[in-house]
Motif scaffolding. Structure first.
Motif: not given
Length: 293
Positions: A40-41, A46-47, A50-52, A135, A137
């Motif tokens: 989790r950012r 940036h964004h 969100t999770w990525a 995220h 993308d």
């Protein structure tokens, strides 16, 4: 990260801003017992929130695989030695690219947030990933990533046939010739390869790091394995052993991409199956010559 070392936003040909003038990469690390590792950012990124995937910009002179593994170590304390890369997927944007590196754990990994960019780390079952605020993308890429998540590329190599396809004097010492082939295959198993021979799926932007099983026979039966190449000595004829190995691999992991490397017509007919691809020795040799130092 210093901006001159791969950091900074760029506006690419697709019209969007992306992080990393040399591209970016992320590590999709899976653990059979716990799921996939997500980050989790932090709110200010940036964004944010969100999770990525753990990841970031590729540094100058660095490969995407090196970047993804490094970023996972820097952001989630994932030991590079614990990462076994299985595949690479590249999304091209014209003047910028994002590379997703798929990998499994070689050993249990205890992750922790060691970067300001990570607000939280979590192992998530694949079926629950889409429930999180992802995220954008990563959300767009996840459906196709999940399809390949548990798949592997397995090369079953008919060593006698491949060695015999090149008249380089192999008959004087078949065991030595088989060892040379094994050593080349070992490099192929760990190198960041992108040859067409490994593009065995309909998705043209996938590149696989194969599991390699080399079957030897006759005077080459004493050839030892060399990680990551597994060597199987045929107790009788090599063809029967290759058939047995191929059937076992298909039964163990039905979703894997199994590729048998041989030009032997009889053997090709025996292993013919919709789940098994066939590759000629010449194609493999070309790939090995291209990617072996």
């Amino acid at each position: 990260m210093l901006l001159g070392d791969g950091g900074g936003f760029v506006r690419c040909a697709c019209g969007n801003r992306h992080w990393g003038p040399h591209g970016a990469a992320g590590l999709l690390l899976s653990d059979p017992e716990r799921g996939v590792l997500l980050q989790r950012r932090a709110w200010w990124t940036h964004h944010g929130r969100t999770w990525a995937l753990p990841g970031g910009a590729v540094r100058r002179g660095e490969t995407p695989v090196e970047a993804a593994v490094r970023e996972a170590a820097e952001e989630a304390a994932v030991p590079p030695a614990a990462v076994a890369v299985t595949a690479v997927s590249t999304e091209e944007h014209g003047t910028w690219r994002y590379t997703t590196v798929l990998a499994t754990v070689r050993e249990p990994v205890r992750v922790r947030a060691v970067s300001r960019e990570s607000a939280e780390l979590r192992w998530v079952p694949p079926e629950r990933v889409a429930d999180l605020p992802l995220h954008p993308d990563f959300a767009a890429a996840w459906p196709r990533l999940r399809v390949q998540l548990e798949r592997r590329l397995v090369l079953v190599v008919d060593a006698a046939n491949v060695v015999g396809a090149r008249p380089d004097g192999w008959w004087r010492d078949p065991a030595a010739a088989a060892r040379r082939l094994r050593d080349q295959l070992a490099v192929l198993g760990v190198a960041e390869v992108s040859g067409t021979a490994l593009r065995v799926t309909a998705d043209g932007d996938w590149c696989w790091r194969p599991r390699v099983v080399m079957v030897v026979e006759g005077r080459a039966r004493g050839v030892e394995p060399r990680a990551p190449v597994e060597v199987v000595a045929a107790p009788r004829d090599g063809d029967s052993t290759i058939v047995e190995v191929t059937e076992r691999l298909r039964a163990e992991r039905p979703d894997d991409h199994v590729v048998v490397v041989t030009a032997d017509r009889g053997l090709r007919a025996r292993v013919a199956d919709p789940a098994t691809a066939l590759l000629g020795p010449g194609t493999l040799r070309t790939l090995l010559d291209t990617h072996t130092p």
